[in-house]
Design a protein around this motif. Structure first.
Motif, PDB file in Angstrom:
ATOM      1  N   LEU A  66     -10.089 -12.929   0.062  1.00 41.33           N
ATOM      2  CA  LEU A  66      -8.827 -12.341  -0.390  1.00 41.33           C
ATOM      3  C   LEU A  66      -8.990 -10.836  -0.606  1.00 41.33           C
ATOM      4  CD1 LEU A  66      -5.906 -12.678  -1.381  1.00 41.33           C
ATOM      5  CD2 LEU A  66      -6.831 -13.150  -3.655  1.00 41.33           C
ATOM      6  N   ILE A  67     -10.079 -10.455  -1.273  1.00 40.20           N
ATOM      7  CA  ILE A  67     -10.331  -9.030  -1.504  1.00 40.20           C
ATOM      8  C   ILE A  67     -10.492  -8.285  -0.181  1.00 40.20           C
ATOM      9  CG2 ILE A  67     -11.972  -7.373  -2.478  1.00 40.20           C
ATOM     10  CD1 ILE A  67     -12.642  -9.449  -4.610  1.00 40.20           C
ATOM     11  N   LEU A  68     -11.276  -8.857   0.735  1.00 41.28           N
ATOM     12  CA  LEU A  68     -11.531  -8.202   2.019  1.00 41.28           C
ATOM     13  C   LEU A  68     -10.246  -8.052   2.831  1.00 41.28           C
ATOM     14  CD1 LEU A  68     -14.903  -9.879   3.096  1.00 41.28           C
ATOM     15  CD2 LEU A  68     -14.546  -7.597   2.127  1.00 41.28           C
ATOM     16  N   ALA A  69      -9.382  -9.077   2.803  1.00 43.39           N
ATOM     17  CA  ALA A  69      -8.130  -9.010   3.561  1.00 43.39           C
ATOM     18  C   ALA A  69      -7.219  -7.907   3.023  1.00 43.39           C
ATOM     19  CB  ALA A  69      -7.411 -10.361   3.515  1.00 43.39           C
ATOM     20  N   ILE A  70      -7.095  -7.829   1.703  1.00 45.40           N
ATOM     21  CA  ILE A  70      -6.236  -6.807   1.107  1.00 45.40           C
ATOM     22  C   ILE A  70      -6.794  -5.411   1.353  1.00 45.40           C
ATOM     23  CG2 ILE A  70      -5.330  -5.904  -1.066  1.00 45.40           C
ATOM     24  CD1 ILE A  70      -5.200  -8.761  -2.110  1.00 45.40           C
ATOM     25  N   LEU A  71      -8.090  -5.237   1.140  1.00 47.64           N
ATOM     26  CA  LEU A  71      -8.704  -3.937   1.380  1.00 47.64           C
ATOM     27  C   LEU A  71      -8.613  -3.545   2.852  1.00 47.64           C
ATOM     28  CD1 LEU A  71     -11.915  -4.077  -0.874  1.00 47.64           C
ATOM     29  CD2 LEU A  71      -9.747  -2.905  -1.315  1.00 47.64           C
ATOM     30  N   GLY A  72      -8.750  -4.532   3.734  1.00 48.63           N
ATOM     31  CA  GLY A  72      -8.625  -4.254   5.165  1.00 48.63           C
ATOM     32  C   GLY A  72      -7.235  -3.748   5.522  1.00 48.63           C
ATOM     33  N   ALA A  73      -6.199  -4.363   4.933  1.00 53.40           N
ATOM     34  CA  ALA A  73      -4.824  -3.925   5.176  1.00 53.40           C
ATOM     35  C   ALA A  73      -4.606  -2.506   4.652  1.00 53.40           C
ATOM     36  CB  ALA A  73      -3.842  -4.891   4.512  1.00 53.40           C
ATOM     37  N   ILE A  74      -5.151  -2.211   3.479  1.00 54.20           N
ATOM     38  CA  ILE A  74      -5.015  -0.873   2.896  1.00 54.20           C
ATOM     39  C   ILE A  74      -5.651   0.180   3.802  1.00 54.20           C
ATOM     40  CG2 ILE A  74      -5.756   0.590   0.974  1.00 54.20           C
ATOM     41  CD1 ILE A  74      -5.474  -1.851  -0.846  1.00 54.20           C
ATOM     42  N   VAL A  75      -6.848  -0.108   4.288  1.00 54.25           N
ATOM     43  CA  VAL A  75      -7.558   0.835   5.156  1.00 54.25           C
ATOM     44  C   VAL A  75      -6.819   1.004   6.485  1.00 54.25           C
ATOM     45  CG1 VAL A  75      -9.684   1.216   6.460  1.00 54.25           C
ATOM     46  CG2 VAL A  75      -9.799   0.402   4.099  1.00 54.25           C
ATOM     47  N   ALA A  76      -6.357  -0.101   7.060  1.00 47.53           N
ATOM     48  CA  ALA A  76      -5.664  -0.031   8.356  1.00 47.53           C
ATOM     49  C   ALA A  76      -4.412   0.843   8.277  1.00 47.53           C
ATOM     50  CB  ALA A  76      -5.307  -1.437   8.827  1.00 47.53           C
ATOM     51  N   LEU A  77      -3.681   0.743   7.164  1.00 50.29           N
ATOM     52  CA  LEU A  77      -2.461   1.542   7.006  1.00 50.29           C
ATOM     53  C   LEU A  77      -2.765   3.006   6.722  1.00 50.29           C
ATOM     54  CD1 LEU A  77      -0.225  -0.906   4.950  1.00 50.29           C
ATOM     55  CD2 LEU A  77      -0.057  -0.347   7.372  1.00 50.29           C
ATOM     56  N   ALA A  78      -3.988   3.298   6.308  1.00 51.25           N
ATOM     57  CA  ALA A  78      -4.372   4.678   6.015  1.00 51.25           C
ATOM     58  C   ALA A  78      -4.957   5.388   7.237  1.00 51.25           C
ATOM     59  CB  ALA A  78      -5.381   4.714   4.866  1.00 51.25           C
ATOM     60  N   LEU A  79      -5.232   4.653   8.293  1.00 48.40           N
ATOM     61  CA  LEU A  79      -5.818   5.252   9.490  1.00 48.40           C
ATOM     62  C   LEU A  79      -4.787   6.111  10.230  1.00 48.40           C
ATOM     63  CD1 LEU A  79      -7.928   2.245  10.855  1.00 48.40           C
ATOM     64  CD2 LEU A  79      -8.758   4.291   9.656  1.00 48.40           C
ATOM     65  N   ALA A  98       7.136   0.132   1.803  1.00 46.27           N
ATOM     66  CA  ALA A  98       6.249  -1.040   1.849  1.00 46.27           C
ATOM     67  C   ALA A  98       4.805  -0.619   2.058  1.00 46.27           C
ATOM     68  CB  ALA A  98       6.689  -1.977   2.972  1.00 46.27           C
ATOM     69  N   ARG A  99       4.618   0.424   2.837  1.00 45.68           N
ATOM     70  CA  ARG A  99       3.258   0.929   3.068  1.00 45.68           C
ATOM     71  C   ARG A  99       2.649   1.451   1.762  1.00 45.68           C
ATOM     72  NH1 ARG A  99       1.872   6.460   6.338  1.00 45.68           N
ATOM     73  NH2 ARG A  99      -0.262   6.004   6.966  1.00 45.68           N
ATOM     74  N   ILE A 100       3.438   2.219   1.017  1.00 44.86           N
ATOM     75  CA  ILE A 100       2.955   2.772  -0.250  1.00 44.86           C
ATOM     76  C   ILE A 100       2.689   1.649  -1.260  1.00 44.86           C
ATOM     77  CG2 ILE A 100       3.574   4.220  -2.223  1.00 44.86           C
ATOM     78  CD1 ILE A 100       5.179   5.960  -0.258  1.00 44.86           C
ATOM     79  N   LEU A 101       3.609   0.679  -1.309  1.00 48.16           N
ATOM     80  CA  LEU A 101       3.435  -0.442  -2.239  1.00 48.16           C
ATOM     81  C   LEU A 101       2.197  -1.267  -1.878  1.00 48.16           C
ATOM     82  CD1 LEU A 101       7.095  -1.707  -2.785  1.00 48.16           C
ATOM     83  CD2 LEU A 101       5.615  -0.529  -4.426  1.00 48.16           C
ATOM     84  N   THR A 102       1.885  -1.341  -0.598  1.00 46.19           N
ATOM     85  CA  THR A 102       0.668  -2.056  -0.190  1.00 46.19           C
ATOM     86  C   THR A 102      -0.558  -1.362  -0.750  1.00 46.19           C
ATOM     87  OG1 THR A 102       1.696  -2.847   1.862  1.00 46.19           O
ATOM     88  CG2 THR A 102      -0.708  -2.845   1.775  1.00 46.19           C
ATOM     89  N   TRP A 103      -0.561  -0.040  -0.681  1.00 45.89           N
ATOM     90  CA  TRP A 103      -1.691   0.700  -1.250  1.00 45.89           C
ATOM     91  C   TRP A 103      -1.777   0.502  -2.757  1.00 45.89           C
ATOM     92  CZ3 TRP A 103      -0.049   5.668   1.795  1.00 45.89           C
ATOM     93  CH2 TRP A 103      -0.546   5.588   3.106  1.00 45.89           C
ATOM     94  N   VAL A 104      -0.623   0.614  -3.428  1.00 57.02           N
ATOM     95  CA  VAL A 104      -0.622   0.552  -4.897  1.00 57.02           C
ATOM     96  C   VAL A 104      -0.857  -0.874  -5.396  1.00 57.02           C
ATOM     97  CG1 VAL A 104       0.740   0.933  -6.982  1.00 57.02           C
ATOM     98  CG2 VAL A 104       0.876   2.565  -5.091  1.00 57.02           C
ATOM     99  N   LEU A 105       0.060  -1.782  -5.015  1.00 60.11           N
ATOM    100  CA  LEU A 105      -0.016  -3.154  -5.517  1.00 60.11           C
ATOM    101  C   LEU A 105      -1.198  -3.907  -4.921  1.00 60.11           C
ATOM    102  CD1 LEU A 105       3.790  -4.043  -5.474  1.00 60.11           C
ATOM    103  CD2 LEU A 105       2.401  -3.157  -7.356  1.00 60.11           C
ATOM    104  N   GLY A 106      -1.498  -3.632  -3.652  1.00 58.99           N
ATOM    105  CA  GLY A 106      -2.655  -4.272  -3.036  1.00 58.99           C
ATOM    106  C   GLY A 106      -3.934  -3.856  -3.733  1.00 58.99           C
TER     107      GLY A 106
END
Length: 208
Positions: free
Chosen positions: A165-178, A97-105
C-alpha cells in the motif's frame, strides 16, 4: 479573427499519468483486501486477546477491540473511496486531484508507516503494565496467544499488504511529479490562427 481550440480534441495521457492512475486503483484494491481480511478474523483476534490476558488485571480489556476494529474499517472505507476518486480525476487531468494526491496520499502513507512504528510504543506500554502485574505474559508471549486463533499466514500477509500500500501510493506521487506528467495538467489556452481566404473573415470579402 479565428481561434483554434486545442483542448477540443482528446489529449494523449502520458505514460507516467497512466502509471499513477493504475497505482491509485491498486492501492484502493490493496486496502479493500486488507479490510476484508480484518473483518474475517476480527473475532478470532478478540478471542486471542482475551486468552492472552485471562486471569490478569487486564482481563476484559480486549472487549474494547471491537470499537477499534469498527473505526479501522470506517477509515479504511474512506481511504478506498478517496483513492478511487483521485484515480478518476487524475486520469482526467485535474490539477486539483494531482495536488490532493500529493497531499492526502502523503498523509496516508505517513499514517501507514506510523501504524507499523506504533508497535514499538505499544510494546513499551505493555512492559510497563507487566511491572504492575507480573501475571501478564511477555510481549512475545502475548503476540503468540493473540494470533493463535488466526491462520499462520495472517501476519505476513497483512504486513506485505501494508508495505505494498505504501509503495503504491508513493509510486503514484512520484509518477505525478515527473516532468512528462506536467503538460497533461497544464491549462490549455486557445491559440490565434489567421483567417483563411474565402472564409469570410476580417480582411476578406465573403464568398459569393
Amino acid at each position: 479573427m479565428a481561434f483554434a481550440d486545442p483542448a477540443s480534441g482528446p489529449r494523449a495521457r502520458p505514460s507516467t499519468v497512466n502509471l499513477a492512475v493504475y497505482l491509485l486503483y491498486a492501492a484502493a484494491g490493496i486496502e479493500l483486501i486488507n479490510i476484508i481480511i480484518s473483518l474475517a478474523y476480527a473475532g478470532a483476534l478478540t478471542d486471542g486477546a482475551k486468552k492472552a490476558v485471562a486471569g490478569t488485571s487486564q482481563e476484559g480489556a480486549g472487549l474494547g477491540q471491537g470499537a477499534t476494529g469498527t473505526i479501522t474499517v470506517i477509515v479504511g472505507v474512506l481511504i478506498i473511496v478517496l483513492l478511487g476518486l483521485l484515480a478518476v480525476y487524475v486520469g482526467k487531468g485535474k490539477q486539483v486531484a494531482r495536488i490532493l494526491t500529493w497531499v492526502l496520499g502523503g498523509i496516508a502513507a505517513c499514517c501507514t508507516v506510523a501504524a507499523f512504528g506504533s508497535s514499538v510504543l505499544v510494546k513499551s506500554s505493555w512492559e510497563t503494565l507487566r511491572k504492575d502485574d507480573p501475571k501478564l505474559p511477555t510481549w512475545d508471549q502475548y503476540n503468540e496467544l493473540l494470533y493463535s486463533e488466526v491462520p499462520s499466514w495472517y501476519q505476513p500477509v497483512t504486513t506485505i499488504l501494508g508495505v505494498l500500500l505504501i509503495l503504491a501510493i508513493l509510486g503514484a506521487i512520484v509518477a505525478l511529479a515527473l516532468p512528462p506528467s506536467h503538460p497533461y495538467f497544464r491549462k490549455v489556452e486557445a491559440q490565434w490562427e489567421p483567417p483563411v481566404p474565402g472564409s469570410g473573415g476580417p480582411g476578406y470579402p465573403p464568398t459569393a
